[in-house]
Every structure is written in structure tokens, then in C-alpha cells.
Design an enzyme around this catalytic site. Structure first.
Site, PDB file in Angstrom:
ATOM      1  N   LEU A  66       1.326  -0.963   0.044  1.00  0.00           N
ATOM      2  CA  LEU A  66       0.211   0.489   0.030  1.00  0.00           C
ATOM      3  C   LEU A  66       0.974   1.110  -0.090  1.00  0.00           C
ATOM      4  O   LEU A  66       2.467   1.360   0.245  1.00  0.00           O
ATOM      5  CB  LEU A  66      -0.526  -0.175   1.338  1.00  0.00           C
ATOM      6  CG  LEU A  66      -1.347  -1.114   1.676  1.00  0.00           C
ATOM      7  CD1 LEU A  66      -2.684  -2.073   2.661  1.00  0.00           C
ATOM      8  CD2 LEU A  66      -3.033  -0.840   0.575  1.00  0.00           C
ATOM      9  N   PRO A  67       0.239   2.665  -0.257  1.00  0.00           N
ATOM     10  CA  PRO A  67       1.180   3.694  -0.677  1.00  0.00           C
ATOM     11  C   PRO A  67       2.299   4.368   0.692  1.00  0.00           C
ATOM     12  O   PRO A  67       2.719   4.407   0.705  1.00  0.00           O
ATOM     13  CB  PRO A  67      -0.019   4.832  -0.750  1.00  0.00           C
ATOM     14  CG  PRO A  67      -0.919   3.699  -1.674  1.00  0.00           C
ATOM     15  CD  PRO A  67      -0.883   2.889  -0.623  1.00  0.00           C
ATOM     16  N   THR A  97       6.427   0.910   2.449  1.00  0.00           N
ATOM     17  CA  THR A  97       7.112   1.630   2.978  1.00  0.00           C
ATOM     18  C   THR A  97       6.629   2.396   3.742  1.00  0.00           C
ATOM     19  O   THR A  97       5.760   3.635   3.378  1.00  0.00           O
ATOM     20  CB  THR A  97       8.332   2.145   2.204  1.00  0.00           C
ATOM     21  OG1 THR A  97       8.870   1.582   0.561  1.00  0.00           O
ATOM     22  CG2 THR A  97       9.565   2.631   2.461  1.00  0.00           C
ATOM     23  N   LYS A 172      15.452  -0.047   4.872  1.00  0.00           N
ATOM     24  CA  LYS A 172      14.599   1.050   3.521  1.00  0.00           C
ATOM     25  C   LYS A 172      14.663   2.463   3.628  1.00  0.00           C
ATOM     26  O   LYS A 172      15.001   2.950   2.565  1.00  0.00           O
ATOM     27  CB  LYS A 172      13.032   0.387   3.476  1.00  0.00           C
ATOM     28  CG  LYS A 172      12.310   1.197   2.286  1.00  0.00           C
ATOM     29  CD  LYS A 172      12.681   0.209   0.884  1.00  0.00           C
ATOM     30  CE  LYS A 172      12.338   1.966  -0.327  1.00  0.00           C
ATOM     31  NZ  LYS A 172      12.325   1.122  -1.706  1.00  0.00           N
ATOM     32  N   LYS A 247       7.533  11.047   0.664  1.00  0.00           N
ATOM     33  CA  LYS A 247       6.894  10.694   1.529  1.00  0.00           C
ATOM     34  C   LYS A 247       8.119   9.803   2.696  1.00  0.00           C
ATOM     35  O   LYS A 247       8.717   9.863   4.068  1.00  0.00           O
ATOM     36  CB  LYS A 247       5.997   9.449   0.933  1.00  0.00           C
ATOM     37  CG  LYS A 247       5.605   8.633   2.579  1.00  0.00           C
ATOM     38  CD  LYS A 247       5.332   7.122   2.016  1.00  0.00           C
ATOM     39  CE  LYS A 247       5.603   6.535   1.335  1.00  0.00           C
ATOM     40  NZ  LYS A 247       5.987   5.182   1.016  1.00  0.00           N
TER      41      LYS A 247
HETATM   42  P1  NAD Z   1       0.611   2.188  -6.061  1.00  0.00           P
HETATM   43  O1  NAD Z   1      -0.359   4.021  -5.303  1.00  0.00           O
HETATM   44  O2  NAD Z   1       0.790   3.091  -7.266  1.00  0.00           O
HETATM   45  O3  NAD Z   1       0.151   1.773  -5.476  1.00  0.00           O
HETATM   46  C1  NAD Z   1      -1.073   1.641  -4.238  1.00  0.00           C
HETATM   47  C2  NAD Z   1      -1.913   0.978  -4.125  1.00  0.00           C
HETATM   48  O4  NAD Z   1      -2.605   0.776  -2.621  1.00  0.00           O
HETATM   49  C3  NAD Z   1      -2.937   0.918  -5.149  1.00  0.00           C
HETATM   50  O5  NAD Z   1      -3.895   0.135  -6.247  1.00  0.00           O
HETATM   51  C4  NAD Z   1      -4.208   1.037  -4.329  1.00  0.00           C
HETATM   52  O6  NAD Z   1      -6.026   1.340  -5.773  1.00  0.00           O
HETATM   53  C5  NAD Z   1      -4.219   0.825  -3.767  1.00  0.00           C
HETATM   54  N1  NAD Z   1      -5.128   1.155  -2.092  1.00  0.00           N
HETATM   55  C6  NAD Z   1      -4.934   2.356  -1.555  1.00  0.00           C
HETATM   56  N2  NAD Z   1      -5.201   2.631  -0.509  1.00  0.00           N
HETATM   57  C7  NAD Z   1      -5.975   1.056  -0.643  1.00  0.00           C
HETATM   58  C8  NAD Z   1      -7.311   0.439   0.081  1.00  0.00           C
HETATM   59  N3  NAD Z   1      -7.222   1.008   1.455  1.00  0.00           N
HETATM   60  N4  NAD Z   1      -7.239  -0.707   0.392  1.00  0.00           N
HETATM   61  C9  NAD Z   1      -7.023  -1.947  -1.058  1.00  0.00           C
HETATM   62  N5  NAD Z   1      -6.054  -0.768  -1.643  1.00  0.00           N
HETATM   63  C10 NAD Z   1      -5.687   0.474  -1.373  1.00  0.00           C
HETATM   64  O7  NAD Z   1       2.016   2.783  -5.233  1.00  0.00           O
HETATM   65  P2  NAD Z   1       3.250   2.001  -5.714  1.00  0.00           P
HETATM   66  O8  NAD Z   1       4.003   2.526  -6.442  1.00  0.00           O
HETATM   67  O9  NAD Z   1       2.644  -0.018  -5.626  1.00  0.00           O
HETATM   68  O10 NAD Z   1       4.398   1.695  -4.150  1.00  0.00           O
HETATM   69  C11 NAD Z   1       3.684   0.670  -2.887  1.00  0.00           C
HETATM   70  C12 NAD Z   1       4.573   0.757  -2.022  1.00  0.00           C
HETATM   71  O11 NAD Z   1       5.690   0.167  -2.478  1.00  0.00           O
HETATM   72  C13 NAD Z   1       4.912   2.045  -1.576  1.00  0.00           C
HETATM   73  O12 NAD Z   1       5.209   2.745  -0.129  1.00  0.00           O
HETATM   74  C14 NAD Z   1       6.129   2.646  -1.611  1.00  0.00           C
HETATM   75  O13 NAD Z   1       7.237   3.717  -1.005  1.00  0.00           O
HETATM   76  C15 NAD Z   1       7.123   1.072  -2.026  1.00  0.00           C
HETATM   77  N6  NAD Z   1       7.982   1.378  -3.145  1.00  0.00           N
HETATM   78  C16 NAD Z   1       7.829   1.549  -4.747  1.00  0.00           C
HETATM   79  C17 NAD Z   1       8.640   1.806  -5.590  1.00  0.00           C
HETATM   80  C18 NAD Z   1       8.306   1.952  -6.862  1.00  0.00           C
HETATM   81  O14 NAD Z   1       9.270   1.963  -7.293  1.00  0.00           O
HETATM   82  N7  NAD Z   1       6.982   1.975  -6.969  1.00  0.00           N
HETATM   83  C19 NAD Z   1       9.865   1.103  -5.184  1.00  0.00           C
HETATM   84  C20 NAD Z   1       9.800   0.408  -3.864  1.00  0.00           C
HETATM   85  C21 NAD Z   1       9.029   0.525  -3.176  1.00  0.00           C
END
Ligand code: NAD
Length: 297
Positions: A66-67, A97, A172, A247
Site C-alpha cells: 500500500l502507498p 514503505t 528501507k 514520503k
Molecule cells: P501505488 O500507489 O501504485 O499502489 C498502491 C495500491 O494500493 C493502489 O492500487 C491503490 O489503489 C491501493 N490502495 C490504496 N488504499 C487502499 C486500501 N485502503 N485498500 C486496498 N487498496 C488500497 O504505489 P506503488 O508504487 O505500488 O508503491 C507501494 C509501496 O511500495 C509504497 O509504500 C512505495 O513507497 C513502495 N515502493 C515503491 C517503489 C516504486 O518504484 N514504485 C519501489 C519500492 C518501494
């Protein structure tokens, strides 16, 4: 049951869940965005749940991606949260994260009920998620770490035990603060070099064979046109969003306050990413810092 639950099917989670389905697991998924659910359904045996609580009713092993901290709070502890269906058999893996302080308290609440939880944030970006080459940084008991191997190895390459609950999150955010400072330093060097008349391609090749070589100079160079196939050569699309970097830097600053650590460069770089996000560029790769320093956009 043998089913695996997956909650949060975004940029990262969508690929991670797809890899679990491709490996032959029967998944039960939940997301608040229907299009993200549909994208995963194509990859194997995937049922759709109506809430995180419903996922917990159907699966004992659950991965969340999740975000940020409020979303994780809602999914685990909210009105329709996982916690309401928790049994001793549940094994929870949070790969988001988020705030290590919250992770620690969540872990205590889950453990109190006899269930297991690990924090397992990842590095490797969207490509790592897609190609199942992620690195997982795991915080939790040794037993929980061992139990996580099978599932995590289907989504990644390296699974590292960092220590007790929340040390995965600590690893992380420390990695990402170093990455943000490193990216900013490369962007400053290339911006200054450009103004002093050095071709950014030439300067980058010098840096990449010199002492300032790093991931941001050699694999995700922020100067447009220096490298192919990176966000800077595609209008900073894809990659790691500036809003997520902001963030993570905020998390590092909060964590540093809680233990009285001094991280002044992180505070400066956090301010840059605040401005980038406030100026409407939060969706762009964090290499966009170069454009911000150039002051051209
Ligand atoms: P994203 O925003 O693309 O995906 C998050 C998903 O969670 C979305 O599909 C959203 O609809 C869903 N969501 C939000 N609230 C929800 C709820 N209450 N119930 C169910 N689903 C819900 O984010 P991301 O890029 O996939 O990143 C996810 C995590 O991983 C973050 O913490 C980010 O910091 C970390 N991360 C991201 C990357 C990257 O390159 N994008 C790399 C490493 C770590």
C-alpha cells in the site's frame, strides 16, 4: 488454507501479485481501484474479495503493498480491517514503505493475538517487481523470516533478515535517504558542469569511471539523453515517483527525531521534493530534481 491474499495492486503490487499467480498460487485479492484488480486477474487463479477483512477470512497468508502509513492503518486496523478476522494461523507480510514506529506498534498488536507479521519493504523498483528480482528487507522474528522465504522468493531475488520488527522499514528508509542525496548530488554536478561547458554525456562517463560513480549516475542518470531507457529520457515518466521519495524522506526525518539522530542533508533534500510535489511534478521520477535545479520548468 493454501490461498494467498494480496491487498494493494498498484505499480508494484500488481506485478508482485501477478508473479505469485504465475507461480501457481491461488490468490484472493483486494484493491480500491477495480482496473488494478482486473489487470491481475489475467495472470492465473485470482478471486476478488470485498474487503481486507474478507481477504483475512479466506487466507491465512496475506501480502500488503500500500502507498503509506494511513492506508496500512486502514487495511489492518480499520472498520473492515484484517484484525477483525485474525487467528493464530495468520501470517502477514507488509511490503509497503511506512513509518517504522507504526510498524513496531502494529507488530505488537498482531503478535498479541498470536498471529505472525513481518515488515518486508522492497527495493528494485517497478522493473524489479515485474521481473521478480526485488530485494526484500525483512523485520521480524527468525521463525517468521524463515516462514516468509517461499512466498517472497516467488516475487524477488534477495531476502534479507534485518532484525526484529520494524528493522526492515529502517533499512528501507536509510537506503532511500542515501539514494535521494546521491541523486541530488549527481543532478547538481551535471547542472553545474553543463553551465561550465562540459557535455553531460562526457561528464557522466567521467563520473562513471571516477570516484563519484553511483546508481544515479550510471543506471538512472537524471540528465535527458545521457542514457536510453531511463525516465529522464522519457519526460521523467515511470521510475520512482517524486511524491513517494518525498514520503520516504519525511519518514526518515520523523524516525531521526525519535532517536535524536542528525540527518541535515536529508532535511534539505526533503525541502526540494516538497517544492517539486507542490509545483505539480509529484508523479515524475525523482531524477526530475535535475530540471528543478536547472530552473527551466
Ligand atoms: P501505488 O500507489 O501504485 O499502489 C498502491 C495500491 O494500493 C493502489 O492500487 C491503490 O489503489 C491501493 N490502495 C490504496 N488504499 C487502499 C486500501 N485502503 N485498500 C486496498 N487498496 C488500497 O504505489 P506503488 O508504487 O505500488 O508503491 C507501494 C509501496 O511500495 C509504497 O509504500 C512505495 O513507497 C513502495 N515502493 C515503491 C517503489 C516504486 O518504484 N514504485 C519501489 C519500492 C518501494
Amino acid at each position: 488454507s493454501g490461498k494467498i491474499g494480496f491487498i494493494g495492486l498498484g505499480q508494484m503490487g500488481g506485478h508482485m501479485a501477478a508473479n505469485l499467480a504465475k507461480a501457481g498460487n491461488h490468490l484472493v485479492v483486494f484493491d480500491v481501484v477495480d482496473a488494478n484488480i482486473q489487470a491481475v486477474k489475467a495472470h492465473g487463479k485470482v478471486d476478488v474479495a470485498t474487503s481486507p477483512r474478507d481477504v483475512a477470512k479466506q487466507c491465512s497468508t496475506i501480502v500488503t503493498m500500500l502507498p503509506s502509513t494511513p492506508h496500512v492503518t486502514d487495511v489492518y486496523l480499520g472498520k473492515n480491517g484484517i484484525v477483525h478476522e485474525l487467528t493464530k494461523d495468520h501470517f502477514l507480510i507488509d511490503s509497503s514503505t511506512i513509518d517504522p514506529g507504526f510498524t513496531k506498534s502494529l507488530s505488537a498488536q498482531i503478535s498479541e493475538k498470536g498471529a505472525k507479521i513481518i515488515d518486508a519493504p522492497v527495493s528494485g523498483g517497478v522493473n524489479g517487481a515485474k521481473n521478480a528480482t526485488l530485494t526484500f528487507m525483512v523485520g521480524g522474528t527468525k521463525a517468521a523470516f524463515e516462514q516468509s522465504q517461499t512466498v517472497l522468493k516467488q516475487m524477488g531475488k534477495n531476502v534479507i533478515h534485518c532484525g526484529g520488527a520494524s528493522t526492515g522499514q529502517a533499512a528501507k528508509i536509510c537506503n532511500n535517504l542515501a539514494l535521494a542525496i546521491q541523486m541530488t548530488s549527481v543532478a547538481e554536478a551535471l547542472t553545474l558542469g553543463d553551465k561550465l561547458g562540459i557535455d553531460p554525456k562526457v561528464l557522466s562517463s567521467i563520473m562513471n569511471t571516477s570516484t563519484s560513480q553511483c546508481w544515479s549516475s550510471s543506471l538512472n542518470n537524471p540528465y535527458p539523453g545521457v542514457m536510453e531507457g531511463v525516465p529522464s529520457s522519457n519526460e521523467y515518466k515511470g521510475g520512482f515517483a517524486s511524491v513517494l521519495m518525498r514520503k520516504d524522506l519525511g519518514l526518515a526525518i520523523d524516525a531521526a527525531k525519535s532517536v535524536e539522530a542528525s540527518i541535515p542533508l536529508t532535511s534539505s533534500v526533503h525541502q526540494f521534493y516538497n517544492l517539486i510535489v507542490n509545483q505539480g511534478h509529484g508523479g515524475k521520477d525523482f531524477g526530475y530534481i535535475l530540471k528543478f535545479l536547472e530552473g527551466k520548468e
